[in-house]
Each structure stands twice: as structure tokens, then as C-alpha cells.
Design a protein around this motif. Structure first.
Motif, PDB file in Angstrom:
ATOM      1  N   LYS A   1      -5.340   4.576   6.461  1.00  0.00           N
ATOM      2  CA  LYS A   1      -6.698   4.214   6.046  1.00  0.00           C
ATOM      3  C   LYS A   1      -6.768   2.746   5.641  1.00  0.00           C
ATOM      4  N   ALA A   2      -5.725   2.272   4.957  1.00  0.00           N
ATOM      5  CA  ALA A   2      -5.718   0.884   4.484  1.00  0.00           C
ATOM      6  C   ALA A   2      -5.673  -0.099   5.650  1.00  0.00           C
TER       7      ALA A   2
ATOM      8  N   CYS B   1     -12.928  -1.554  -1.253  1.00  0.00           N
ATOM      9  CA  CYS B   1     -12.395  -0.334  -0.634  1.00  0.00           C
ATOM     10  C   CYS B   1     -10.908  -0.475  -0.349  1.00  0.00           C
TER      11      CYS B   1
ATOM     12  N   ASN C   1      -1.564   6.173   1.969  1.00  0.00           N
ATOM     13  CA  ASN C   1      -2.847   5.506   2.235  1.00  0.00           C
ATOM     14  C   ASN C   1      -2.764   4.479   3.364  1.00  0.00           C
TER      15      ASN C   1
ATOM     16  N   ASP D   1      -1.826   4.164  -6.018  1.00  0.00           N
ATOM     17  CA  ASP D   1      -1.114   5.399  -5.683  1.00  0.00           C
ATOM     18  C   ASP D   1      -2.040   6.599  -5.874  1.00  0.00           C
ATOM     19  N   PRO D   2      -2.131   7.505  -4.888  1.00  0.00           N
ATOM     20  CA  PRO D   2      -3.023   8.667  -4.994  1.00  0.00           C
ATOM     21  C   PRO D   2      -2.766   9.524  -6.230  1.00  0.00           C
TER      22      PRO D   2
ATOM     23  N   VAL E   1       0.840  -1.196   0.000  1.00  0.00           N
ATOM     24  CA  VAL E   1       0.000   0.000   0.000  1.00  0.00           C
ATOM     25  C   VAL E   1       0.878   1.249   0.000  1.00  0.00           C
TER      26      VAL E   1
ATOM     27  N   GLU F   1      -8.799  -0.291  -3.554  1.00  0.00           N
ATOM     28  CA  GLU F   1      -8.671   1.063  -4.077  1.00  0.00           C
ATOM     29  C   GLU F   1      -7.568   1.831  -3.344  1.00  0.00           C
ATOM     30  N   LEU F   2      -7.391   1.535  -2.069  1.00  0.00           N
ATOM     31  CA  LEU F   2      -6.337   2.199  -1.299  1.00  0.00           C
ATOM     32  C   LEU F   2      -4.948   1.698  -1.673  1.00  0.00           C
TER      33      LEU F   2
END
Length: 304
Positions: free
Chosen positions: A27-28, A79, A24, A86-87, A20, A82-83
Motif C-alpha cells: 500500500k505504501a 496517507c 504496509n 506499525d499496524p 515502512v 500513516e502507513l
């Protein structure tokens, strides 16, 4: 299978979280722990279903609960996955399409259908006053197609529009004027319809395929990242022999394993799939021509 999945997640937690992006990770970690926690009740429901008498009320109740909990875990997984992106990840868009709306990540859209005259929708013997569905748009693999759709929803384009086609294969809508000459969206201050290119994400390709079907690209059997292999898959309609003619008309694919087997449905690689119906897909079979989308709203996500 659930036991094996839970065991694998617990044993490989550090390795999975290690994939990850750092931005993130917090949150992950929360999302991962929730997913593991939600597997417990699912396993319990399956155990109860297997121990209950065959055909009993208890077995039916446990099975219904197991299916519901399976949906919860599937959403947890989505979900978390998606995390893992990479943002800053974005697809490369050809210069000629950079003025079109674009969605880089995911977005969520809710539609509500009603029938003229307040007639109910009958789904397997159950009447519904209206039908509500939730769709996830995938801007990772269809940034222009999903972006165009999201922009139209934001503009209220689909509100109070009728279903143009419902034939057991697809449910289609979005024609601006079925009896007229202009069938798509004309932006303010312009005189021509805004059209988007055919956009296909082919597995193992580093970038997206534009303006060509996989068949025309001499790869007719190539697998797509977003296949038409589930009820409620979202596809962009276009003219049959012109790749870059999509504007506003789209369809929900009504998957039938016998009639449209995965990988052999003549849709993959020929039409742009840009997302999936994640809630209410089983209700789509009751929608028919003339029904109305009374509300179309973006509930999550935004354009670039």
C-alpha cells in the motif's frame, strides 16, 4: 521547494520505503508513487502562475489551481506517513482509564452546520446554504480523547446541538444542558457523567502525559506533538482548574498568527488537542453562536 522535495523523494525512494513496516509495504509503494505523480501537476501550475502577468486573471486561476493541488499532495503525504506506522502500534494506557473508549489509529469525522431560519453563511462575500467540514482524529497521540469524541459521534450525541460559543478565539459546543446541572454525557445505566483525563503528547516523551498540564509538570515550555497552531485544531474543553473534567464539550481553535503565535498561545500543554480540521477550516470563521450541527458522521476509522 517543490522541485527539491520531488528530487529528494525520487533519490531516496528505496530508503524511505525501507522504513515502512512490511505489512504496509504494498500500500505504501502505491501511495508513494501517487504522491510523486501528483507533484508534477503542482509544479506545472506554479510555473504557469509565475509566468502569467502580475495581477492577471490567468495568474489568479493558476494560483487557485496550485493551492488546490498543494492540498492533494499534502493529503498524499499524510496517507503515506500513516502507513509508516506499525499496524500493531498502541499507546500505553494507564489501568484506571482502560474502560474508556479508545482510538488507536486515525479516524475521519464530517460535520455539517446550518443556521436557524435558513439564513446563509457569508464567507468573504460568498453565501453558503450550509457549511461542511472534515476533521481527522489522532488516536496515535490522543487515544482516549479522540476515542471519547468518536464514541459520542457514533452515538449521535452532537447531532442537532447548537454552538455554545463563538468569540473569534474558539468555537465551542457539546454542552448537554447549558441551563441545567448535567453538562456532559451519562452512559446508559449510570448516574454520573463520563469524564476523560487531560491527555497531552509531549515531544520526545516515550509515553503520554496524563492528568497534568505541562506547566504543572514543571515543563511549561515543552513542545507538544499536536500543537494548537492552525485554524480548526480540535481541543477538549474542561474546567480551568481541574485537569480531568472533560466530557463532551470541545472547541475548534481559530488560529491567528498575531494573536495566538505558535508555541505561545497558552493552549499547548494545557488543553488536549486531539485532531485537526482538514477540509473547510477556512469556513469556520462564519460559524456563530446558535448555529446548529445538523449532522455529525464518522466516515473512516473505528474504536478499538
Amino acid at each position: 521547494d517543490i522541485n527539491k522535495a520531488a528530487d529528494g523523494l525520487n533519490k531516496k525512494k528505496d530508503k524511505i520505503l525501507g522504513a515502512v513496516p512490511k505489512a504496509n509495504l504494498e500500500k505504501a509503494t502505491v501511495a508513494f508513487d501517487k504522491m510523486v505523480a501528483d507533484i508534477g501537476p503542482l509544479m506545472e501550475a506554479i510555473d504557469i502562475e509565475q509566468d502569467a502577468g502580475a495581477g492577471s486573471v490567468q495568474q489568479r486561476a493558476a494560483l487557485d489551481k496550485a493551492y488546490s493541488l498543494q492540498d492533494v499532495v499534502a493529503k498524499d503525504l499524510s496517507c503515506f506517513e500513516e502507513l509508516m506506522v506499525d499496524p500493531g502500534y498502541k499507546r500505553i494506557i494507564p489501568d484506571e482509564y482502560k474502560d474508556l473508549p479508545r482510538l488507536s489509529g486515525r479516524a475521519e469525522v464530517k460535520f455539517q452546520f446550518k443556521r436557524p431560519g435558513a439564513e446563509p453563511f457569508n464567507v468573504d462575500g460568498v453565501n453558503y446554504k450550509n457549511i461542511d467540514i472534515t476533521m481527522v482524529l489522532d488516536g496515535y497521540n490522543a487515544p482516549i480523547t479522540a476515542g471519547n469524541f468518536l464514541d459520542l459521534v457514533n452515538k449521535g450525541y452532537y447531532n442537532n446541538k447548537k454552538i455554545d460559543r463563538s468569540d473569534g478565539f474558539v468555537i465551542q459546543m457539546g454542552d448537554n444542558d447549558p441551563e441545567g446541572k448535567v453538562h456532559g454525557y451519562i452512559p446508559d445505566g449510570q448516574s454520573e457523567e463520563r469524564k476523560v483525563p487531560l491527555e497531552i503528547a509531549v515531544k520526545n516523551d516515550p509515553e503520554l502525559l496524563y492528568s497534568s498540564t505541562t506547566e504543572d509538570d514543571m515543563r511549561g515550555a515543552a513542545a507538544t506533538v499536536l500543537p494548537f497552531q492552525s485554524t480548526g485544531a480540535l481541543g477538549m474543553a474542561r474546567e480551568e482548574f481541574e485537569a480531568d473534567t472533560a466530557s463532551t464539550q470541545f472547541f475548534w481553535f481559530l488560529f491567528e498568527s498575531d494573536l495566538t503565535p505558535a508555541g505561545k498561545n497558552m493552549m499547548d500543554g494545557r488543553y488536549a488537542c486531539f485532531g485537526y480540521t482538514v477540509e473547510g477550516a477556512d469556513l469556520l470563521k462564519a460559524v456563530r453562536e446558535g448555529d446548529i450541527v445538523v449532522s455529525a458522521k464518522v466516515t473512516k476509522g473505528q474504536l478499538d
